[in-house]
Write an enzyme that holds these catalytic residues in place. Structure first.
Site, mmCIF file in Angstrom:
data_model
loop_
_atom_site.group_PDB
_atom_site.id
_atom_site.type_symbol
_atom_site.label_atom_id
_atom_site.label_comp_id
_atom_site.label_asym_id
_atom_site.label_seq_id
_atom_site.Cartn_x
_atom_site.Cartn_y
_atom_site.Cartn_z
ATOM 1 N N TYR A 199 18.131 -22.043 -6.436
ATOM 2 C CA TYR A 199 17.898 -22.958 -5.307
ATOM 3 C C TYR A 199 18.621 -22.429 -4.084
ATOM 4 O O TYR A 199 19.789 -22.052 -4.174
ATOM 5 C CB TYR A 199 18.413 -24.364 -5.633
ATOM 6 C CG TYR A 199 17.275 -25.354 -5.695
ATOM 7 C CD1 TYR A 199 16.506 -25.606 -4.550
ATOM 8 C CD2 TYR A 199 16.938 -26.011 -6.871
ATOM 9 C CE1 TYR A 199 15.440 -26.484 -4.610
ATOM 10 C CE2 TYR A 199 15.873 -26.886 -6.927
ATOM 11 C CZ TYR A 199 15.130 -27.123 -5.791
ATOM 12 O OH TYR A 199 14.070 -27.981 -5.839
ATOM 13 N N GLU A 217 18.082 -23.906 -0.536
ATOM 14 C CA GLU A 217 17.664 -24.652 0.658
ATOM 15 C C GLU A 217 18.555 -24.283 1.834
ATOM 16 O O GLU A 217 19.753 -24.113 1.684
ATOM 17 C CB GLU A 217 17.745 -26.161 0.385
ATOM 18 C CG GLU A 217 16.563 -26.650 -0.438
ATOM 19 C CD GLU A 217 16.634 -28.140 -0.743
ATOM 20 O OE1 GLU A 217 17.639 -28.784 -0.408
ATOM 21 O OE2 GLU A 217 15.674 -28.655 -1.339
ATOM 22 N N ASP A 255 -2.691 -16.064 14.575
ATOM 23 C CA ASP A 255 -2.652 -16.102 13.110
ATOM 24 C C ASP A 255 -3.313 -14.820 12.609
ATOM 25 O O ASP A 255 -4.540 -14.694 12.615
ATOM 26 C CB ASP A 255 -3.401 -17.346 12.616
ATOM 27 C CG ASP A 255 -3.453 -17.431 11.097
ATOM 28 O OD1 ASP A 255 -3.074 -16.452 10.424
ATOM 29 O OD2 ASP A 255 -3.894 -18.488 10.590
ATOM 30 N N THR A 307 -0.292 -14.415 6.406
ATOM 31 C CA THR A 307 -0.104 -14.434 4.971
ATOM 32 C C THR A 307 0.444 -13.063 4.606
ATOM 33 O O THR A 307 0.327 -12.115 5.382
ATOM 34 C CB THR A 307 -1.423 -14.641 4.199
ATOM 35 O OG1 THR A 307 -2.332 -13.611 4.593
ATOM 36 C CG2 THR A 307 -2.039 -15.998 4.491
ATOM 37 N N LYS A 324 -2.885 -10.629 1.867
ATOM 38 C CA LYS A 324 -4.229 -10.105 2.172
ATOM 39 C C LYS A 324 -4.095 -8.612 2.490
ATOM 40 O O LYS A 324 -3.640 -7.880 1.623
ATOM 41 C CB LYS A 324 -4.840 -10.941 3.292
ATOM 42 C CG LYS A 324 -4.997 -12.414 2.847
ATOM 43 C CD LYS A 324 -5.631 -13.318 3.861
ATOM 44 C CE LYS A 324 -5.652 -14.755 3.328
ATOM 45 N NZ LYS A 324 -6.107 -15.720 4.350
ATOM 46 N N ARG A 342 1.668 -13.538 -2.828
ATOM 47 C CA ARG A 342 1.036 -14.699 -2.215
ATOM 48 C C ARG A 342 2.081 -15.490 -1.419
ATOM 49 O O ARG A 342 3.052 -15.983 -1.984
ATOM 50 C CB ARG A 342 0.517 -15.548 -3.379
ATOM 51 C CG ARG A 342 -0.619 -16.450 -3.150
ATOM 52 C CD ARG A 342 -1.388 -16.652 -4.443
ATOM 53 N NE ARG A 342 -2.390 -15.608 -4.495
ATOM 54 C CZ ARG A 342 -3.438 -15.555 -3.676
ATOM 55 N NH1 ARG A 342 -3.675 -16.506 -2.807
ATOM 56 N NH2 ARG A 342 -4.284 -14.549 -3.745
HETATM 57 C C1 LIG Z 1 -5.998 -17.055 4.465
HETATM 58 C C2 LIG Z 1 -5.670 -17.626 5.793
HETATM 59 C C3 LIG Z 1 -4.698 -18.618 5.952
HETATM 60 C C4 LIG Z 1 -4.091 -19.397 4.813
HETATM 61 O O1 LIG Z 1 -3.482 -18.781 3.832
HETATM 62 P P1 LIG Z 1 -3.113 -19.531 2.451
HETATM 63 O O2 LIG Z 1 -2.001 -18.694 1.973
HETATM 64 O O3 LIG Z 1 -4.338 -19.532 1.634
HETATM 65 O O4 LIG Z 1 -2.648 -20.905 2.798
HETATM 66 C C5 LIG Z 1 -4.386 -19.024 7.236
HETATM 67 N N1 LIG Z 1 -4.992 -18.487 8.303
HETATM 68 C C6 LIG Z 1 -5.947 -17.564 8.190
HETATM 69 C C7 LIG Z 1 -6.581 -17.017 9.416
HETATM 70 C C8 LIG Z 1 -6.330 -17.103 6.930
HETATM 71 O O5 LIG Z 1 -7.325 -16.215 6.810
#
Ligand SMILES: *Cc1c(COP(=O)(O)O)cnc(C)c1O
Length: 412
Positions: A53, A55, A198, A224, A227, A233
């Protein structure tokens, strides 16, 4: 992959993990948001750090015994800032959606206005979809893409002037062109809005310098890590120093409890990997492979939304074939290719049926696929679409996709 202990205690789950490994080894993964991490990333995420933990922030924790956790989290923050050229990083968000949620919380009150890309045009759920927290608690206006598959920046500007949003979001889950972050910042400045970039999908390309970086322009950058960045993840938020405190407070105690320190360690490993010259080569090959796939599909007489892709993904437009995204994604699965159905601009079908399929190359590029392999993949996809009712034809195509998988083994 060592499953020695889980086989003893829980053979049912162990068997499914083994079957999933086999599935990944024997299918061509074209889901644009997926990748295959290194074994180093997996070791970190499966480590004893899961027991702790922590936090709070490094050196300001609510629990004792965090001396090693602190070192790891600080290394992760530093690597994120260096790789993406931002002042501050919070590496605790459990996912990309939660990273975005924290930016909403740090910058707005419920009911405040956001301008973002529409989900059916390639945006993300967490950018303001009515079924997501972002659309439920905030006033969302959205922009889309034009018939050339591109953002119409003049239209974004017009909407920004008309609606005066507090936050403008750029970055998408399905957009095959380069994003002009500078132009977005000019629009944000003109209406006094903050800019969130993003980069969840393109993070690996940005890290490699193969997509322009939002760092000089965006107040906030979310991503993220799983990807094109090829990590575990999870999510990361980066921002200018002036917003650091607000972001950290929004993540904890605002939204999350204890951070996943095993995943933060894995993020640190992935960020180090992404800073190496080999990763630049990898990212360059992702784009070459996407272009080869798009060209191959067009050579087979199929349409791509917006024509040639400029990044790692594309949407196959099935309208002129008379087939739907839902059916063809299932047919592709029969021939050993995994992909997801997706809407095309002005789609006559519902979002559950769709007329498109999104295809991306980060995962197959990790396996070592090159341009000539992508040409073969394009032929298999076209063959499956044109002969979707021919059982023997599909069987032959499955043989061909399996051959490609065997040519580029995974986790062996
Ligand atoms: C995949 C994605 C997310 C969210 O990711 P998660 O880990 O699935 O919550 C946010 N913004 C964009 C543009 C994405 O492609």
């Amino acid at each position: 992959m060592n499953l020695e202990h889980i086989k003893q205690t829980d053979p049912v789950v162990a068997e499914q993990i083994e079957l999933e490994l086999k599935r990944q080894q024997e299918t061509i993964e074209l889901i644009a948001s997926e990748n295959c991490t290194s074994l180093a990333v997996m070791e970190a995420s499966g480590s004893v750090l899961t027991n702790k933990y922590a936090e709070g922030k490094p050196h300001k924790r609510y629990y004792n015994g965090c001396e090693h956790i602190d070192v790891i989290e600080e290394i992760c923050q530093k690597r994120a800032c260096e790789l993406f050229g931002m002042d501050h990083a919070n590496v605790q968000p459990h996912s990309g959606a939660q990273a975005n949620m924290a930016v909403f919380m740090a910058t707005m009150k419920p009911g405040d206005r956001v301008l973002s890309m529409d989900l059916s045009n390639g945006g993300h759920l967490s950018h303001g979809s009515p079924v997501n927290f972002s659309g439920l608690y905030f006033d969302v206006k959205s922009y889309g893409i034009n018939e050339y598959g591109e953002i119409d920046y003049d239209d974004v500007r017009k909407m920004a002037i008309e609606h005066k949003p507090k936050l403008i979001i750029c970055g998408a889950s399905n957009y095959s062109k380069i994003i002009d972050f500078k132009r977005f910042r000019e629009i944000a400045d003109e209406v006094g809005a903050l800019l969130l970039a993003d980069i969840a999908h393109i993070a690996g390309l940005v890290a490699a310098g193969l997509h322009p970086s939002p760092a000089p322009y965006a107040h906030f950058v979310t991503t993220t890590t799983h990807k094109s960045l090829r990590g575990p993840r999870g999510g990361i938020i980066m921002c200018k120093e002036e917003f650091a405190q607000a972001i950290d407070k929004a993540v904890f105690p605002g939204m999350q409890g204890g951070p996943l320190e095993h995943i933060i360690a894995a993020k640190a490993v992935a960020l180090l990997e992404a800073s190496k010259p080999e990763f630049k080569e990898y990212a360059a090959q992702i784009i070459k492979n996407a272009k080869a796939l798009a060209q191959g599909l067009m050579d087979e007489g199929l349409d791509i939304v917006g024509g040639m892709t400029e990044n790692h993904l594309m949407t196959l437009d099935l309208r002129k074939t008379g087939k739907t995204g839902k059916d063809m994604a299932n047919v592709l699965e029969v021939v050993g290719i995994t992909a997801n159905k997706n809407t095309v601009p002005n789609d006559p079908q519902s979002p559950f049926v769709t007329s498109g399929i999104r295809l991306g190359t980060p995962a197959v590029t990790t396996r070592g696929f090159k341009e000539e392999d992508m040409t073969e993949v394009a032929k298999i996809i076209a063959g499956a679409i044109y002969a979707s009712d021919n059982e023997q034809g599909l069987k032959n195509l499955r043989e061909r996709s399996l051959k490609l998988c065997q040519k580029h083994p995974l986790y062996t």
